[in-house]
Structures are given as C-alpha cells and as structure tokens.
Write a protein that holds these residues in place. Structure first.
Motif, PDB file in Angstrom:
ATOM      1  N   HIS A  31      62.437  33.050  49.489  1.00 35.12           N
ATOM      2  CA  HIS A  31      63.253  32.511  50.382  1.00 35.12           C
ATOM      3  C   HIS A  31      64.663  33.035  49.837  1.00 35.12           C
ATOM      4  O   HIS A  31      65.626  33.176  50.805  1.00 35.12           O
ATOM      5  CB  HIS A  31      63.382  30.883  50.123  1.00 35.12           C
ATOM      6  N   GLU A  34      65.118  36.109  51.661  1.00 35.72           N
ATOM      7  CA  GLU A  34      65.064  36.314  52.676  1.00 35.72           C
ATOM      8  C   GLU A  34      66.672  35.382  53.201  1.00 35.72           C
ATOM      9  O   GLU A  34      67.253  35.883  54.230  1.00 35.72           O
ATOM     10  CB  GLU A  34      64.171  35.432  53.560  1.00 35.72           C
ATOM     11  N   TRP A 148      68.049  23.191  50.895  1.00 34.13           N
ATOM     12  CA  TRP A 148      66.938  22.730  50.470  1.00 34.13           C
ATOM     13  C   TRP A 148      66.945  22.186  49.230  1.00 34.13           C
ATOM     14  O   TRP A 148      67.715  22.650  48.400  1.00 34.13           O
ATOM     15  CB  TRP A 148      65.526  23.885  50.571  1.00 34.13           C
ATOM     16  N   ILE A 185      67.455  21.677  59.159  1.00 35.56           N
ATOM     17  CA  ILE A 185      66.117  21.694  59.829  1.00 35.56           C
ATOM     18  C   ILE A 185      65.369  20.403  59.686  1.00 35.56           C
ATOM     19  O   ILE A 185      64.091  20.466  59.724  1.00 35.56           O
ATOM     20  CB  ILE A 185      65.251  22.709  59.434  1.00 35.56           C
ATOM     21  N   LEU A 188      63.051  17.854  61.964  1.00 32.47           N
ATOM     22  CA  LEU A 188      62.554  18.988  62.888  1.00 32.47           C
ATOM     23  C   LEU A 188      62.649  18.785  64.389  1.00 32.47           C
ATOM     24  O   LEU A 188      62.990  19.863  64.889  1.00 32.47           O
ATOM     25  CB  LEU A 188      61.463  19.711  62.371  1.00 32.47           C
ATOM     26  N   ALA A 192      69.303  21.393  65.793  1.00 34.07           N
ATOM     27  CA  ALA A 192      69.653  21.900  64.570  1.00 34.07           C
ATOM     28  C   ALA A 192      71.086  21.904  64.222  1.00 34.07           C
ATOM     29  O   ALA A 192      71.624  22.015  62.923  1.00 34.07           O
ATOM     30  CB  ALA A 192      69.004  23.313  64.291  1.00 34.07           C
TER      31      ALA A 192
ATOM     32  N   PRO B  51      64.630  36.533  65.461  1.00 32.62           N
ATOM     33  CA  PRO B  51      65.734  37.455  64.837  1.00 32.62           C
ATOM     34  C   PRO B  51      66.063  37.483  63.264  1.00 32.62           C
ATOM     35  O   PRO B  51      66.351  38.207  62.613  1.00 32.62           O
ATOM     36  CB  PRO B  51      66.798  36.948  65.418  1.00 32.62           C
ATOM     37  N   THR B  52      65.626  35.988  62.642  1.00 33.13           N
ATOM     38  CA  THR B  52      65.733  35.862  61.273  1.00 33.13           C
ATOM     39  C   THR B  52      64.733  35.096  60.873  1.00 33.13           C
ATOM     40  O   THR B  52      64.038  34.117  61.596  1.00 33.13           O
ATOM     41  CB  THR B  52      67.123  35.358  60.734  1.00 33.13           C
ATOM     42  N   TYR B  53      64.597  34.994  59.699  1.00 33.18           N
ATOM     43  CA  TYR B  53      63.533  34.124  58.789  1.00 33.18           C
ATOM     44  C   TYR B  53      64.137  32.733  59.055  1.00 33.18           C
ATOM     45  O   TYR B  53      63.170  31.787  58.741  1.00 33.18           O
ATOM     46  CB  TYR B  53      63.579  34.771  57.564  1.00 33.18           C
ATOM     47  N   TRP B  54      65.263  32.456  59.394  1.00 36.21           N
ATOM     48  CA  TRP B  54      65.737  31.191  59.269  1.00 36.21           C
ATOM     49  C   TRP B  54      66.057  30.426  60.662  1.00 36.21           C
ATOM     50  O   TRP B  54      66.657  29.337  60.722  1.00 36.21           O
ATOM     51  CB  TRP B  54      67.089  30.975  58.522  1.00 36.21           C
ATOM     52  N   ALA B  56      65.647  28.085  63.620  1.00 34.87           N
ATOM     53  CA  ALA B  56      65.432  26.837  63.818  1.00 34.87           C
ATOM     54  C   ALA B  56      63.787  26.559  63.962  1.00 34.87           C
ATOM     55  O   ALA B  56      63.315  27.078  64.981  1.00 34.87           O
ATOM     56  CB  ALA B  56      66.107  25.934  64.726  1.00 34.87           C
ATOM     57  N   ALA B  57      62.830  25.828  63.055  1.00 41.98           N
ATOM     58  CA  ALA B  57      61.927  25.674  63.285  1.00 41.98           C
ATOM     59  C   ALA B  57      61.141  24.932  64.595  1.00 41.98           C
ATOM     60  O   ALA B  57      60.253  25.497  65.066  1.00 41.98           O
ATOM     61  CB  ALA B  57      61.124  24.722  62.026  1.00 41.98           C
ATOM     62  N   HIS B  87      58.550  33.750  59.124  1.00 36.62           N
ATOM     63  CA  HIS B  87      59.520  32.769  59.207  1.00 36.62           C
ATOM     64  C   HIS B  87      59.218  31.923  58.214  1.00 36.62           C
ATOM     65  O   HIS B  87      58.096  31.643  57.731  1.00 36.62           O
ATOM     66  CB  HIS B  87      59.322  32.115  60.515  1.00 36.62           C
ATOM     67  N   PHE B  88      60.300  30.972  57.722  1.00 38.50           N
ATOM     68  CA  PHE B  88      60.059  30.195  56.474  1.00 38.50           C
ATOM     69  C   PHE B  88      59.112  28.932  56.776  1.00 38.50           C
ATOM     70  O   PHE B  88      58.497  28.543  55.789  1.00 38.50           O
ATOM     71  CB  PHE B  88      61.434  29.526  56.101  1.00 38.50           C
TER      72      PHE B  88
END
Lengths: 341, 257
Positions: A31, A34, A148, A185, A188, A192, B51-54, B56-57, B87-88
């Motif tokens: 993380h 990233e 987080w 997040i 969920l 967001a 587009p990014t790892y982050w 929104a889930a 993805h996270f």
C-alpha cells in the motif's frame, strides 16, 4: 514574492505542502508503494513535462530539493506543512508533524507547521493534541478522513471522538482545521467523496475555521452549498490548481463557481508540493483569465486583487500573518539572497 | 451464432457497463485488460484494471458485478469470470464476484447496506449530465429555448440531426430518458410512449422557458464534478497505460477484435 510580467506583485503563502519520505526503506507494505505511485501519477498526468520527476526522486526528494523548489526556484514566501501520517503504510509515517518540524525549526519565518490527530485513538488523541500544541506549537490541524488504521478504512468528522478532538482543539486555541476528503471507503456502500459531514461540524464549531482541501471536488456543488451556509468554511485549491494547465476552460468554470458562491475571501492557494511545483502553478494562475464568454455569462472576473487574496492574503488572515511585517522579516534571509542571485 | 459474432456480442455486453462516476463505458475508458471468449463452451473471462489502486471499492465492485450480469444475460454463456486487477480491495471483490455474492456479503462489516441507493444517485447524475450536454449542444446549434422545453421524446427523436456529435449526445440522453420513470432513478423497468416531455427536471417536471437558465446552472454543477474525476482518471489512466504498454493487454481496442 512573484512579480508578474505586467509588474503586479503577489505575496505567496502556499497553503498545502508535504515533506514526505516514501522511500523503499520506509515502505511497510504494498500500500505504501501504491500510495506514492498514485501521487506520482497525478504529477505525471497534470504537470508540464519539465516538472515530471523520476521514481526515486519522487519517493524521497529531501530537504535541499524542497527548499529550493519552494523558495528559490518557486515563488513561495511561506508554506504550510500539512502532515499526512499513514503509519499503516510507512514505518516512520509518510509525512508527520515531527518530520516537518525539523525543517520548520531551521526556518521558522518561512513555514507554518500544522499537526494532525486520529479520533480512532480515543483519549490518546486528546493527549496527542496537547503534545503537538505544547512541544511543537502547531498552528492548525490537517485531517485525512480516508486514512487506514488496523481494520478501519476511514472515519467521519461526525464520529463521537472526532467531536471531542475538535472541542479539545478549540480549547487549546487551535482555529484552523484543514480537511482532506477521501476517497473515504467506509462504509463502502456510501458515496466516497461525500462532504456533508463538514456541514455538521462547521455548524457545531463556529469558532473553528474549516478549510476543505481540493474544494470538495468532485462534490463541488455540495461544497459550495455548505460554504454558502457556513461562514467558517473555506476552500483549499490543492489538486484543483493544476487544472489551470491541464484544462484551462474547466478551471475557469471552477473559479467562476467558487467566486459566485463563496466569494474571493475564502479561497486558499495550495500547490500540494511535491506533487506539483509551485513555480508553474503561480505563473500560470497569475497569467490566467476566465474566458470572455464565461465572463459575459456570469459577470465574474479574476482580477489581480482577487488573485492576491487567493495566493496569500486569505491564508495570512487565517494564520494571523502581517504581510508587510513578514516581507521585512524575510528580506534578508538565505532564500531572499538566493532569489536575487 | 458463430464464434466471432459471440465474441462481438460479449464485448458489446460489457461495453454497456459504465463507470458510475464518469458515466462512460468501461470498454471506451480502456479498463478491460483481458478478454477471452470460448464461444463453443460458452466461457467468458474478463479482467479489468482501474486508473489507480485507490479507486473507490464500491465503484470497482459495481462495474465488475454489472459486467458479470450483462454477460450472464447472453443466451449462450455458461461460465463467466470477471476479475479486478491491481486494486487495494481486489481480493475481497474478486471473491465476491466469483461467488456471485451481494456487495454486503462481499464486504461484511465494512459495508452497512446494499448499493441500491448509490446506484440511483449515479443514475440521476448521469441523466442530468447527459441532458445538460445535449441541451447545450442543441441551443448552440439553432434550437430555440421555447421549442426545446416543449419537445416530446418523439419530437426530439425525429429532429433532423446530421452532426455526429449531436447524434451521439441525443442517443445517450434518449437511452436514459426512455428507460426511466420521470422522477425515479431506482432502475425499475419503464417504457414511455414518446409523448412525454423530452427535457424534464430530476422530479420529472417540465421546465418553463424562463426557468431554463436556472435549471442548466444547477445541472452544470453536477457535470463539473464528473468532469473533474473524468480528467483525473483519464490522465492517470494514460500514465498507467503508457507504463504497462509493454504487456500485450494494454490496448483495450485490440481486445475487441
């Protein structure tokens, strides 16, 4: 200080900068890698080519580079450290108050140091606020609701301990609370980027100022609505600034909306350094005009006086800085001399 | 149906799925990095990267879930696999997609409900953005305000357009206008008869010519938000694609063939 080609002068307070260490050695897990990659992609995606760095430099650019970029190559007169801890991603944290303080101690006239708290620490968060006020004399607070922590993936300003922490800040004389909104997040199933929790705290803490970073985007309409209702809500331009280069017409619409709804006294410049370099942001912002057809439609213009407020005067008011006195104090320091040379 | 036709049909099916925030097709956005079709066995395997790892889930889950649903609706599909990459929250989401689980079951304690409300919000935003774009285009191309607000869906559909941009904007708006009950974005089936007013407020009300500017000003703000994310996402995606260009999966367009 920036002197435009037309001779207009601008005192610059950069409202949002970082001094991070995202080096491999400091990364705790994937993380961490990233997270800094995402920042780096923002730099690559929205900067002029000559301001794009290599991976290594971006992860850990160091003291010299930062000082040079802000005060020698860039036009910042002062800059505000906005820490982002991320201790779940980085062993020593990404950009902590303690780390920023090392630089602030060296150049106390140039920097404003903000702290941070995490309401999920419960009572310990109150002690931490005391520690930051007593040992670091922080001027404000930067909150990151998407951080987080263990099993938790974020928190809300409306949480019980968040309220207690804000009460404590108020008691300890801290007035400025910068809020970086998400992408949160949790939970969920919710939007967001929702900014509505700002509305509640702004109403309940009228003595505090809430500076919403990246002006609530992508919920600009909600942000403008809240800011119209709550006189103590401000907009930080970090992340929105580089659109002046990437999408100038769109940037014009953002500025028109902000000036229409919340007015020229509550918008604060921020580069989000080291994602974006303040030099080109300031040059392009000062050079920028709202497109004529938009001005005809709304009657709203971005004059040099408004730009002066956004680039420095508004932040000076929030942080109690006398710009004329500050100019004198900075005139003889190492950076002022370097600029001339 | 032969194998290339099934492949094309499967590609078109996932192309119906949009990124909820951007209101653009996942295939047009270049999110699809793997696309395998065994037309005889009826197996379709899709992988997507955001587009990014982050990202929104919940958006990530929605897109994967929607793709699996669209593919499942094809008469010939037997086994459909949709996977999220890099993805996270990929592990949790992929588990959920593989088990055909609801979002709530996928996320456990980390979600407090389903996605119905969120989906309705994004349908509303998409409806308004599409309307704003089409109205702006028509007004700039000679349609007067009084005519515009009085049009029925059939009038709008029959209006002579030759410009590709105009045709595209109309098609996108009508697709939503025809499939939603005025004022209801819950996604329940709806078929108009063409006689309803073409341009309506979120509540399904006609707009007076005098109120058109205020209405447009309101919906422009919705569009401004999606434009921010669209710009950020497309720029970041371009960076990411440049960097993975060495892999054979980079060019989404090539996958359709």
């Amino acid at each position: 200080m920036y002197t435009a080609p037309d001779g207009e002068q601008y005192f610059i307070i950069d409202g949002h900068i970082h001094y991070w260490d995202a080096s491999k050695a400091n990364q705790k897990n994937r993380h961490g890698e990233e997270f800094v990659n995402c920042f780096h992609d923002y730099q690559k995606g929205l900067s002029p080519d000559e301001y794009i760095w290599g991976d290594e430099k971006f992860r850990n650019y160091g003291r010299e580079t930062m000082l040079d970029d802000l005060f020698v190559d860039g036009y910042d007169d002062m800059a505000i450290f906005q820490p982002t801890y991320l201790k779940d991603f980085y062993h020593e944290g990404f950009n902590t108050t303690e780390r920023c303080d090392l630089i602030k101690q060296e150049f106390p006239e140039r920097f404003i140091l903000n702290g941070s708290f995490d309401p999920r620490d419960g009572a310990a968060a109150l002690d931490y606020i005391d520690y930051l006020v007593d040992d670091y004399q922080i001027a404000g607070i930067k909150l990151y609701t998407a951080e987080w922590k263990g099993q938790s993936r974020g928190w809300s300003l409306n949480d019980d301990w968040s309220y207690r922490c804000l009460e404590h800040c108020q008691k300890r004389g801290i007035k400025n609370i910068h809020i970086h909104k998400g992408p949160t997040i949790l939970p969920l199933d919710r939007d967001a980027f929702d900014v509505k929790d700002v509305d509640h705290v702004a109403t309940d803490f009228p003595e505090l100022n809430f500076i919403v970073e990246h002006i609530g985007l992508p919920r600009l309409d909600d942000f403008c609505w809240i800011a119209t209702q709550e006189p103590n809500v401000y907009g930080g331009m970090a992340v929105a600034m580089p659109f002046v280069h990437a999408r100038p017409k769109y940037f014009g619409r953002i500025m028109s909306e902000l000036l229409f709804w919340i007015g020229e006294d509550r918008i604060l410049f921020g580069s989000d350094y080291a994602i974006w370099h303040p030099r080109w942001l300031v040059e392009q912002f000062v050079d920028f005009q709202i497109p004529t057809e938009m001005v005809e439609d709304t009657g709203i213009q971005l004059t040099p006086d408004i730009k002066r407020k956004v680039l420095g005067e508004n932040a000076a008011r929030l942080y109690g800085i006398d710009i004329e006195a500050k100019k004198k104090a900075l005139a003889g320091d190492a950076f002022a001399t370097a600029e001339v040379a | 149906m032969n194998a290339p036709a099934r492949r094309a049909q499967a590609w078109a099916a996932i192309g119906e799925v949009t990124d909820p925030e951007l209101d653009q097709s996942v295939t047009e956005l270049g999110f699809i990095t793997e696309f395998e079709v065994d037309a005889i066995r009826g197996d379709v395997s899709v992988a997507y990267r955001l587009p990014t790892y982050w990202c929104a889930a919940n958006f990530a889950f929605m897109m994967g879930n929607d793709m699996a649903e669209r593919l499942g609706e094809l008469t010939w599909t037997q086994h459909v696999s949709v996977r999220l990459l890099d993805h996270f929250y990929a592990n949790e989401i992929n588990r959920g997609l593989a088990d055909n689980a609801s979002f709530q079951d996928t996320c456990g304690h980390e979600a407090s409900g389903g996605l119905t409300e969120l989906r309705a919000t994004f349908r509303y935003k998409a409806f308004m953005s599409r309307q704003e774009r089409l109205m702006g285009w028509l007004l700039a191309h000679g349609v007067c305000r009084e005519t515009l607000v009085a049009w029925t869906v059939a009038d709008l559909a029959a209006y002579t357009l030759t410009d590709a941009r105009g045709l595209h904007l109309r098609e996108r708006y009508l697709a939503m206008r025809r499939s939603h009950t005025p004022g209801d974005f819950s996604g329940q089936g709806y078929r108009g008869d063409g006689r309803e007013i073409a341009f309506v407020t979120a509540a399904g009300k006609a707009i007076a010519a005098d109120d058109l500017d205020a209405h447009r000003r309101h919906i422009q703000s919705i569009r401004m938000n999606s434009e921010f994310n669209a710009t950020l996402c497309s720029r970041v995606l371009a960076v990411r694609q440049r960097e993975v260009a060495s892999t054979d999966s980079a060019a989404g367009q090539a996958l359709a063939r």
